[in-house]
Structures are given as C-alpha cells and as structure tokens.
Design an enzyme around this catalytic site. Structure first.
Site, PDB file in Angstrom:
ATOM      1  N   LYS A  94      64.699  73.308  47.044  1.00 50.81           N
ATOM      2  CA  LYS A  94      64.553  73.107  48.482  1.00 50.81           C
ATOM      3  C   LYS A  94      63.630  71.923  48.746  1.00 50.81           C
ATOM      4  CE  LYS A  94      65.143  77.966  49.793  1.00 50.81           C
ATOM      5  NZ  LYS A  94      66.347  77.788  50.633  1.00 50.81           N
ATOM      6  N   ARG A 127      74.456  85.017  48.062  1.00 50.49           N
ATOM      7  CA  ARG A 127      75.821  85.537  47.989  1.00 50.49           C
ATOM      8  C   ARG A 127      76.185  85.971  46.569  1.00 50.49           C
ATOM      9  NH1 ARG A 127      78.014  80.000  50.366  1.00 50.49           N
ATOM     10  NH2 ARG A 127      75.954  80.243  51.311  1.00 50.49           N
TER      11      ARG A 127
END
Length: 503
Positions: free
Chosen positions: A278, A352
């Site tokens: 990130k 996910r």
C-alpha cells in the site's frame, strides 16, 4: 462497564449526577420531547424558554447543560437534540439512539444519569439502551494505569425513568439492547486493538475463551491443519507473515432451530498490501481490516446470549498480509479450498482470497444462507461513502431481505448489483479465475469473485463494510472515533428472522 436499568421513579426524585431530557426543532422554535414533563414542571414550565436563551435549537447532536432547579436530587439537567420534531411525538429509533449516545458521551466522568427521554414503547426503550451503551464506549486497553487515573471514566449507570412496574416488554428491550451494545463494543475493542496485540493466533485464542463462556463450539485450524485441508487462499495470504493464519469456526445451535445461517468474516489482522504494498498514508488504519470477522464473532455470541431458536455458525478467516521473502507474489497461482485455482494479480486484493476458502467450507455444512462481511474494497467507499455498507447477493430476493434487515436494525446499507458483464475481466489463461478484474466497478468485481465460491442452491449475500467499519473522523451520536461495530446489528436481525423461519 456502563449498565442500564429501568426505574419507576420520576426524574426529579432519582439521585443521580444528571437528568437527561430531549428537545427538538419545532415549526416555531425549540420544543420539549415526551419524558421531560416532570423536569419542565420543576422549572415552572419555562424549560424550553431557558434552553432557547442558552442557545439550544433541538438540532441533532446538540447538548446543552443547565443547573437543576430546587428540589431536584440531581444537580444538572442535560438537554440533547433529536432534530426535527416528529409528528405525534413518534420519534424514530435512530434519532433516540443518537440522542442517547450524545448524552452518554457528554456525561463521561459521571457515575449515574437519569434518562427522561421519549420511551413510548419497547422499541424506544431498546433504542435508548443501545444508544447509551454505545455512546459511553471508550477504548482503554492500551492506556497505562497512570494515564487512566487522570482520565474521565465512562458514564457508569443509566436509569431509564418513568417506566411502569412489571413491564416485561420494556425489561426484554433493555436486555436485548444491552446484549447488542456489549457485543458491538466487543467488536470495537477488537478493531481498535493494535496488530502487535491482535494477530491470528491471539484472535483465535480469544474466540476459544469467549466461546467456552457461552457454551459455544469452537474449532481452530492452525497452519498445519490448513495445509492438510488445502486452504490455499488463507495460506497464500498469510504466508508472508511470521504470524501464521487461522480459520476459526464458532457454532451456536438451538434444539428448536428451524433454519441455519453461516456468517463468514474477513479477518486480516493487519493489511500491508503484501508485495503489492500500500502507498504511504494508507497503512495507518489497516488494523481494522479484521472488522468483518469481529462482527461475525459478536453476532454469534449475541445469538447465544439472546437464546435465539436458530443454528448460527461463524467462520473467521484470519491472516496477516505482509511482504517478505515467503510472501505470495503477483503472478502466483493459489489452489483454493475445494480445488478452484486463482491467479493472484494483486496481493492487496487478499480479503476475497481468505473469504473464498471460508465460504466453500461453510457451504459444505449446507446452511440455508451464507452472509459474508468484509472491509473489502476502497471502491465501495468511493461509491457509498464512509457511513453506508453495500449489500450484494446471488439472488435479488435475498439481497432485498438482507437490505431490509439492515434497515430494520438501524444500519445504513444500500443494495448493489452483481453485473454479469464484469465477470469477464477476471478471465485468465493461467488459472480458473484471477483475483482482479476491471478497475471501474471494483467493489462489484470483488462480489462477483466471491459468488464463484458459493455452492449451488445456497442463498448468499456479501456485505462490504469498508466505509462504516472504522470512523476516522470525530465522534458523533453513538459513533466513536475508531471501530464502530458495523454489521453486528444486521447479522443479529437476520438470525432473529431465521429463528422465525422467515429467511
């Protein structure tokens, strides 16, 4: 811990640090809400005029203090705003929750307060109870004893005044509001804990301890069991961390259950993004990436504490997503639980992956429905903002059921479509599916990915709580800065509907 009780005493007769009344914005100025009658009488009918002089308008979030009149056993009166005056004085539950939360926050440091708020029915009693408990919340786990000694303690006790003796409905409302408040605050504590204190093993250990307290069956799969079982998604995400992943199953059963639910929670205890790191400025709040698992945990415990006639299983997919020499790389292919293969194009799309393993495993028990909860995509925050979570599902009717449950529970949600044309973007010649697709509509793409892992014939919904799970702004109403407890109320509402066979 703050407690809430019912009192048949009048507001002026109860010994407390403060008496709380509610006011609203009427067409001709400030008006008093029901519950304030005794207090107004003590001010010779001039309470509204005095508050107006002090600048009160009745706006939502407003809190105005004034000295109590002679004869009161409390030294202070606190008036909190409800917003626009309601027709026939029928105030919405959310307005009552926010007003009670504002009062509890304002009275931090007080031992006891008498709440003389509108309590027209059991729903209002529950709303005020929940709002007070949530508003009184303070995270203290990481503060030193010396620091806490100099800080104001949370409001100790709330007495709801003006009740009727033997009112069983009101008593039940206080009990339900207390369970929800305590479990939402448990969720907040977990979300607020730093990642050096909360990691997959410590989270799993806590679930085991709490599960024993409430007679729940807890099973923990460690890294060896995950490897043996073929949980490639959870293992793939957790492989870059020195703290290995876990899959936790916590189950509540009732002998008279008519329906069964499986709740699946994303539990990334810290998300660096992995190799797809990130950017600076996006890491500081990533301890909150396990908010979905915390909500699932709290919902199952709530079902047990409320004695709901339903079978509820919670699946907590716990991992820490870190970059290292052992981390999953963009381009790696993971073999998921159940056999499907996934090409990882971005290691920051990790939620996910852990959810997919857990959804397949949950489906093997053939529940009537699966609901997963996750701080999944920044795309959904772009779409719905920071206060509303998305609801997606494999059936329009079930999506509508979940959305209605969220609305009934008082949580801001919005139904979103799973558009079939977005599925093609996840096609890859390397594996069965890629973990990334088109950038536009990324929140829906994530939902379509998860849908691929739901067993045929099972109703499934996905709640993307990336926005409301963590409040980076100032506290307001019953919402603190930091973890909020998002989705707990919705999951409990669904469990209650399932207990009635109404899913």
């Amino acid at each position: 811990m703050t407690s809430v009780s019912l009192s048949t005493s009048a507001a002026n007769a109860l010994r407390a640090d403060a008496v709380v009344v509610a006011v609203a914005k009427g067409p001709k100025g400030l008006v008093l809400a029901p519950g304030a009658e005794t207090v107004d009488e003590a001010f010779d009918g001039r309470l509204a005029a005095l508050l107006t002089t002090l600048g009160a308008t009745g706006a939502e979030g407003e809190a105005v203090k004034l000295p109590a009149p002679a004869g009161f056993k409390s030294p202070l009166v606190l008036a909190v705003g409800l917003g626009e005056a309601a027709e026939a004085d029928q105030y919405a539950a959310e307005a009552l929750r926010r007003a009670a939360g504002t009062a509890a926050r304002t009275l931090q440091g007080s031992k006891k307060a008498a709440f003389a708020l509108p309590l027209a029915d059991a729903a209002a009693v529950e709303a005020v109870t929940l709002g007070a408990l949530l508003g009184a919340y303070v995270f203290t786990a990481c503060r030193s004893e010396a620091d806490l000694a100099n800080a104001k303690a949370p409001l100790g006790e709330v007495a709801l005044v003006g009740g009727k003796r033997g009112d069983k409905a009101a008593k039940a409302a206080v009990e339900r509001g207390t369970v929800l408040g305590e479990e939402m605050n448990r969720t907040r504590d977990l979300v607020n804990l730093p990642p050096n204190d909360l990691f997959p093993k410590s989270f799993a250990d806590l679930v085991t301890t709490v599960g024993k307290e409430h007679g729940l069956k807890v099973e923990v799969l460690d890294e060896k069991a995950l490897t043996k079982g073929g949980f490639g998604g959870i293992l793939g995400v957790g492989t870059g961390s020195a703290r290995p992943p876990r899959l936790v199953r916590i189950g509540y059963t009732h002998p008279k259950a008519r329906q069964s639910l499986a709740f699946v929670g994303k539990g990334i205890t810290y998300d660096s993004g992995g190799i797809s790191l990130k950017p600076a400025g996006h890491n500081e709040t990533m301890k909150c990436d396990m908010a979905g698992a915390a909500a699932v945990f709290a919902a199952v415990v709530s079902a047990a504490r409320l004695g709901l006639q339903v079978n509820v299983t919670g699946w907590l997919a716990l991992a820490e997503n870190m970059p290292s020499g052992t981390a999953t790389r963009p381009g790696d292919v993971l073999r998921m639980y159940g056999g499907k293969t996934v090409e990882v194009l971005n290691t920051d799309a990790e939620g996910r992956l852990v959810l997919a393993d857990a959804i397949v495993r949950a489906g093997e028990e053939k529940p009537d429905a699966i609901v997963d909860v996750a701080t999944l995509t920044g795309a959904m925050m772009m779409a719905l903002g920071a206060r509303t979570f998305a609801v997606m599902a494999n059936q329009d009717a079930f999506r509508d059921t979940v959305y209605a449950a969220a609305t009934a529970a008082g949580e801001q949600a919005w139904p979103m479509p799973l558009l079939a044309d977005l599925r093609k973007g996840m096609d890859t010649p390397t594996a069965d599916i890629a973990n990334m697709g088109e950038r536009m509509g990324g929140g829906l793409v994530a939902g379509l990915f998860l849908k691929e892992f739901v067993a045929e014939g099972i109703s499934w919904a996905h709640l993307d709580i990336a926005g409301p799970a963590y409040n980076e702004g100032s506290a307001s109403g019953y919402t603190p800065k930091g973890g909020t407890g998002s989705a707990v109320r919705t999951l409990v509402q669904l469990a209650e509907q399932a207990a009635e066979g109404a899913l």
